[in-house]
Structures are given as C-alpha cells and as structure tokens.
Scaffold this active site. Structure first.
Site, PDB file in Angstrom:
ATOM      1  N   GLU B 269       0.818  -1.208   0.000  1.00 52.98           N
ATOM      2  CA  GLU B 269       0.000   0.000   0.000  1.00 52.98           C
ATOM      3  C   GLU B 269       0.858   1.267   0.000  1.00 52.98           C
ATOM      4  O   GLU B 269       0.459   2.307  -0.512  1.00 52.98           O
ATOM      5  CB  GLU B 269      -0.941  -0.028   1.214  1.00 52.98           C
ATOM      6  CG  GLU B 269      -2.269   0.623   0.948  1.00 52.98           C
ATOM      7  CD  GLU B 269      -3.325   0.253   1.976  1.00 52.98           C
ATOM      8  OE1 GLU B 269      -3.066   0.423   3.185  1.00 52.98           O
ATOM      9  OE2 GLU B 269      -4.417  -0.189   1.581  1.00 52.98           O
ATOM     10  N   HIS B 290       8.626 -26.487   0.678  1.00 52.29           N
ATOM     11  CA  HIS B 290       7.907 -27.557  -0.027  1.00 52.29           C
ATOM     12  C   HIS B 290       6.749 -26.984  -0.834  1.00 52.29           C
ATOM     13  O   HIS B 290       5.799 -27.697  -1.132  1.00 52.29           O
ATOM     14  CB  HIS B 290       7.402 -28.586   0.977  1.00 52.29           C
ATOM     15  CG  HIS B 290       8.508 -29.315   1.671  1.00 52.29           C
ATOM     16  ND1 HIS B 290       8.919 -30.570   1.305  1.00 52.29           N
ATOM     17  CD2 HIS B 290       9.324 -28.938   2.681  1.00 52.29           C
ATOM     18  CE1 HIS B 290       9.924 -30.953   2.092  1.00 52.29           C
ATOM     19  NE2 HIS B 290      10.190 -29.982   2.926  1.00 52.29           N
ATOM     20  N   LYS B 401     -14.318   1.579  -3.220  1.00 51.27           N
ATOM     21  CA  LYS B 401     -15.189   1.884  -2.080  1.00 51.27           C
ATOM     22  C   LYS B 401     -16.457   2.599  -2.545  1.00 51.27           C
ATOM     23  O   LYS B 401     -17.551   2.319  -2.091  1.00 51.27           O
ATOM     24  CB  LYS B 401     -14.448   2.791  -1.076  1.00 51.27           C
ATOM     25  CG  LYS B 401     -13.432   2.071  -0.205  1.00 51.27           C
ATOM     26  CD  LYS B 401     -12.924   3.028   0.879  1.00 51.27           C
ATOM     27  CE  LYS B 401     -11.678   2.505   1.544  1.00 51.27           C
ATOM     28  NZ  LYS B 401     -11.109   3.453   2.507  1.00 51.27           N
TER      29      LYS B 401
END
Lengths: 428, 428
Positions: B269, B290, B401
């Site tokens: 951010e 792994h 938003k």
C-alpha cells in the site's frame, strides 16, 4: 466451476478474443496429450484420473477403526498436508483438524500440549517415509503421546508409499495405513488418500468430493470455450506470456483461505522452472482490499487477479443503525456487502486496465470443492503443456534438502559447504 | 534487528558494493528529509516518532477498567487490525485474541457463536468511524452481545479519530476510548494505540514494545551501513529497480506468520503506485520450501527473498529413532533442524543466483518485535523517498469503495455503473 474471462480482454497486460481463438488449436493438441497421459496412467497425468481411480471404501476401511476422535492431527508438509487442510478449512466439522507442517519448536510444543491426545488421530503422511520435517515431527508427536499415557499404535494412521520407513513401521505395529497412489505428485494428491483421509475422519462426504472431481473431469474437452478449467489454464498462460508475472488469487470467503495456499503450491512448484512460471500471491477478499489492492491497481502492470467466490452462502443481516451516514448498511447483510465488494473490486481493477478473472462455484460444499480442486489441477497441467515445462517435477528443491542434511550430520554433501562459505555484508 | 545483504551481491538481479556506495549519498539526503518530517510531525513521518510520542499510560487507563477478559475481539480491517494481530500472533497470552477483519457471514457467525461474549472485550477500530466492513461487523457483534444478554456498553473499547460516528458513540455511552494519533496512516500505526491496546489487554509489556521501537529509532542515521532499517530499505529499492519485482518475505517462525501479512500491507500500500512498487509475497519457512521454493529458485529471475528469524528460541529435542536412515535426526532438535533449513535455503538461493537478505532479531519478544516493526516501517519510508512515491497515501482504493457504496444504495456514484456494465466471456 464457472470461469469468466471478460475482464482479461484488452487490459494491460491483456489478451483478446483473437488470442484465445489462436490458442484454442494448441489447447486441442494439449488436451490430446493430457488425455493420452491419463489413459496410460503416466506419471503426473495419473492425478487427473483420481476422481475415478480413488477408492473411498478403502479410505473408510482405514479410518473406521478409530472411535470418532475429537481431533485429527496431520503430520506432513507441502502436498502431504495442503489438500487435506484445504478441505478441513472449507468444511465445518465437530472433529477439529490441525496440521503440523513446520519444524517450529514453539509451535509444535504448544500444539501438542493443547491437543486431547487420547482422543486425537495422528495422521502421518510422507510418500518416501524419509521427509525430514515430517519424520522429526512424528517422532516428537509419538513421544508426546507416550508421555501422555496414550498408546500411539492405537491412534496413528499412516499414509505412505509401497515401501520405506513408514510402511515398515505400519507393518511392524499393525497400524492402519493407506497407500499414496502411484504416479501422483504430492501437490496433485488432494483427491486421493492423501487429501481425503482427514475429510473422512471429520465426517465429510468423500464420495461427493470425488463426484465433484468427476464433474470437472467430464468438462475437459478439446476447446477452452467448453472447459472452464482449460479456459483458466489457457488464459493464465497467455497472460503470463504477455507480462502478468504475478497471479493474485483472492477468494471472497474465509473458508477458502487455505485453498489459496494450496493453489500457490500447485502453481509455483508445477510451473516455476526453466526461468518461467507465474508467481502466485495469496490474497483474501474483502480484507486485502485494505492491503494489497492499492498495489494491484496502481503498481507495475504485471499482475492478474483471480477472484473466486461461491454464489450461495448462509447470510447474516446487518442490524439497522442510527449511526450517521451508515443507514445504507441497515437492511443489507454481510454477504450482500461482501458480494458488492467483490463486484466493486472487479470493476475497479477493470477500470484501471488490470486483468482479472472471475471463478465461481455454487457453494462451499464437498461437491463444489472437488470440482474446484480438480479444475485448478487441470488448468495447471494445461498451462504446463502450453509452456512446455516439466509440470510434475520439482528439481530445484533437492539442493537445499542435501545442504540441510549435510549440516545435520546426515551424510557428506558438498552443498553443506556452501552454507559455511556464505558471503556477508552485515549491518547491525 | 540485524540485516545481512551479503547474498544480494552479484546475484540476478543483484547489486554490488559499488551500487550501495553510490546509493548511500541518496540515503543521507533521504534521511535528512525523513528527520525533518519527524521533527515537524508531518503526515506519515509522524509515525516514526511513535516510540517517543505514544503514551502507554493512556492505553493502560483505557483498558484497565475491564476485568481481565478471556478474549479480545478486534473489529477493524487493514491497518486497524494487522499491527495488533501481529503482536497477538507472536506473543503468548492466556487472553485469546481474535480479529473480525472480513465481512464473511459464515466466519462472523461462527466466531461470534464461539466467543464467551460476557468475558470478551470488543475493540472496534476505525479512524474515520465510517469504514463499511468494520461498522457492519460492529453492528452484528453488538447485536450478538445483546442477544447473549451482555451489556455491550460494558464490554466495548473504541479506538477512533477525534470526531465521527465512533467518537460520538463513545461519548454518548461513556465507553472507554482511545484516539488514533494524528498524522499516522493505518499501516504505520502498530506502535500506537491502534496496535498496542490489544497487547495491553493480553498482558504484554507495551513499554518494552515501545523501547524496541526506540532502539530502531536510535539506529537511523545518514548511512545505510549504520542503520539496519535503511540497509534493508535501500537494498530492496535498488533490487526492485534492477528487476526484483517480488519480495518474498519468509519468516522461519510460525509466530511471525502474521508479521509477514503486516509487512505485505505496509509494502504494497505504501510503495505500489505510479506503476512502481515491489509485490510482497507472504511465505513461511520451512513449510514453503515444499511449496514456493521451486519457483523462487528456478522461476523468472525477478525475485528477492527476505529470510527472517529469531536467533534464540525455546527448543524441542527430536527423540532417538531406529527408523532407517533417520538416525541423524536423533540428538538434534526441531530448532536445530529449522535453523539448518534456514541456512540451507539461503545457500540454495545464493547458489542459484537469487538475491536474498537475512533479517535477524534476538528472540520473539516485545522488545525485538518493537524494533522489527519500527525497522520495517523506516525501511519502507526510505524506499518511498528513494523511489519518489507518495508513501503515505492509498488513492487507488477509493474507486472501489465508492462503487461498493453505490451498489448498496449508499449514494449516487458513477463507479457503481461500471459494475453493471461488466464485459463477460463465460465458460461453464
């Protein structure tokens, strides 16, 4: 599983419908190769036949001897743990599932101290029977059971290959055991004994998981336009070739958080070779809108975002409120808000020309999960064919294993010398 | 915090000591800029003064009114949750800490059903008091408390800005409350009220966390060779410029798993803007050896791996065994194995010319965590200066938003129209 590629068209990087049309001829050829590998049970390709070859009765027979436990502890790492963990995180059960997949002493001690060991099944999983982390953890867990006065031979399930340490241990002590199927690399073993034993112990419907896998299998065809799995595999390949180096997989469901981890192993270990591959980034909607979205939208144009959601879920209404400016939330629901955020994020990425793909399943249940896991495996195999990489091997992890073993005095490995010769530039 | 850049020299991509020498002049100038911002309490830079400006007494005063609870539930998202969660995951406590940082109905319902609500403190955190996810979750949690016969006004702590919904709510009901400090973006707020209230409720030593922060503060200087934080920030910047587009942060400690998530927000951010930035990938050692290591070692040469570990930890011996070929494990310990794997992975990446940086702290305790969090924040601010980006803003998240709010009927936003005009290419 449904795939929507609309928001990956004409983005940066991006593909066009013409790209996909041209690619579809190669998909047909790759599908022939995959189908032949499946028919001949070739190494790796055999994983795509598991929905038909896995034997749920054998799994039930191995686990039914245990009284219904309070908990199941899987001792395994990588592909020996992630398939089982994905199903366990996704599906609710009153049998708790835990995984010991690291060799962190604090964590191992805390977990073993908390577990009701007398009512826990320890499920140790290693194909070779020599995986250092898994065997070390098993030795520690076995001692913890002994210290707690529990007969470990009564509470241990072994999943391993046809020979090796764990097979001998199972034979010697008459432990219930399951075979790791031939020709199936760990990261492709979710729909086998490796992924399904825990599900069976938790009371989930393993037949339904396999039926979902068969749905996925039935949808494989010679055209990406007819197979959601191939549509995803072909599009991700084409996008990676055009610069989408990172694939951020962002499920909008907490229950699919471990799925993103499983996907990350599948994608990284299968396709990351020869200087090629696409880096999987694990994300979670809506949470990561407040963390990663700034970068995805405005950072380097080298990303694809894969948005995953179930189209049905139980919901929770948001109570009415007199808080200023929040009245619009009342009468909605958490699920409604989550779906609005999903669609808003998708549109927000599209508006910034960031390619994104929508993957939907009906709901988070056994059948849809089986289809989703199968679909992503098939997508990965197709991508590997199109990229001409060796999808089913993981040669680059051997070096470090030898170095670690040498450091621990487990043999004479020149790799261990490189560790002691480390170049330093310390700032402290 | 100690940083070792040795394995980032002459790799692909890579830097040289000459690169660092040249960069050090810019580090001096950037440090002057940062120090001036700190002195003037400028937006963002003010976060780097928190170790001196945060007031632990005020935090204690706000939380001491609660009887020692069984659990703390933080209702917040992004920077309002991750700092507190990082400390809670890292440090052991008999007060359990939970976070509601998504709007997933299944998850919220399951969590609220399981919590002992009469003995839980609900810690609601939103600077603006209008964050949709946080407020929706708070409304649901408040109703759950009421349904359980709990007086929510007795069990709620509010952390918010000087005005807004949550501030009014706290005033109206006389709730204990804490201010979000001025000039501190959420992702830089771990060492403030936002990150420390939960630690105080869990009985951790918040003064020691801040003392660790002051250790980090004291080590900032005009040369990267004298400041571990700046060494990390300058090296990651230079590596990103040379092609290390991904920074895989891989702590070798389960207790630092949430730290990797906190780091991912900080990095993504703050730095992901103007087409620049470095994609954080969250990993965990040894588990991801792994899973992700194949890609890091043999995939595209566009990565840096940051290996993080504590140099001291409680250990667990591995029992002796007669299992074939595993005798070398007996007499070692889980911690010994984990350290061997850390060093083997580091050497394995170096042998493949993949740049990697070692970051070490003494142990996972309050003081070292304070220093680590502060150090990474300072590294991030330095990187932002060197890259000339607007480190403390997150403009790209606003679009979504508005779209979400429009979709939910919370106002007339043209962004919502883009959602309904989505381009489709469905395969199902």
């Amino acid at each position: 599983m449904r795939v929507d590629l609309g928001n990956a068209l004409e983005t940066t990087p991006g593909i066009t419908t013409e790209t996909l049309d041209r690619l579809d001829e190669r998909v047909a050829a790759a599908h022939d190769r995959i189908a032949a590998g499946m028919a001949d049970d070739e190494f790796g390709y055999a994983a795509l036949t598991l929905p038909e070859t896995a034997d749920p009765d054998r799994i039930h027979a191995a686990v039914d001897g245990f009284d219904r436990p309070e908990a199941v502890l899987t001792v395994g790492i990588g592909g020996s743990a992630l398939g089982a963990a994905t199903l366990a995180t996704a599906l609710e059960s009153d049998v708790d599932a835990y995984v010991l997949d690291n060799v962190d002493p604090d964590d191992a001690r805390a977990l073993l101290d908390d577990l009701p060991l007398a009512d826990t099944v320890v499920n140790v999983v290693s194909k070779s029977g020599t995986t250092a982390e898994t065997l070390a953890n098993f030795l520690v867990a076995r001692e913890a059971m002994a210290d707690a006065g529990v007969d470990w031979t009564d509470r241990t399930l072994v999943t391993t290959g046809e020979s090796g340490n764990l097979r001998e241990l199972a034979d010697r002590h008459g432990l219930p055991s399951l075979p790791v199927p031939d020709g199936v690399p760990g990261r492709f073993s979710a729909l086998s004994t490796v992924g399904l034993a825990v599900a069976a112990l938790q009371g989930h419907d393993v037949e339904a998981v396999l039926a979902g896998g068969r749905d996925g299998m039935a949808s494989l065809s010679g055209s990406l336009y007819e197979s959601p799995a191939y549509a995803y595999g072909a599009a991700t390949y084409a996008l990676a070739e055009r610069g989408a180096r990172t694939n951020a997989v962002m499920p909008y469901a907490e229950s699919l958080e471990t799925f993103a981890e499983w996907f990350a192993q599948l994608w990284a270990e299968s396709l990351g070779k020869d200087g090629l591959g696409q880096t999987p980034a694990r994300a979670l909607g809506a949470t990561d809108q407040h963390s990663q979205l700034q970068l995805y939208r405005a950072g380097p144009p080298d990303k694809l975002v894969t948005l995953v959601r179930p189209t049905e879920r139980a919901d929770v209404p948001i109570p009415e409120t007199d808080l200023d400016g929040l009245a619009y939330l009342g009468g909605s629901s958490l699920g409604g808000l989550l779906d609005a955020e999903f669609e808003a994020t998708e549109a927000s990425l599209a508006a910034a020309d960031v390619p994104n793909v929508r993957v939907e399943i009906d709901r988070v249940d056994e059948r849809s999960l089986g289809e989703l896991l199968y679909g992503m495996e098939a997508a990965c195999v197709l991508y590997g064919e199109l990229a001409s990489v060796s999808t089913f091997t993981q040669p680059a992890v051997e070096w470090g294993k030898k170095a670690a073993r040498g450091l621990l005095g487990g043999g004479d490995f020149p790799e261990a010398d490189a560790v002691t010769e480390k170049r330093e530039l310390r700032v402290d």
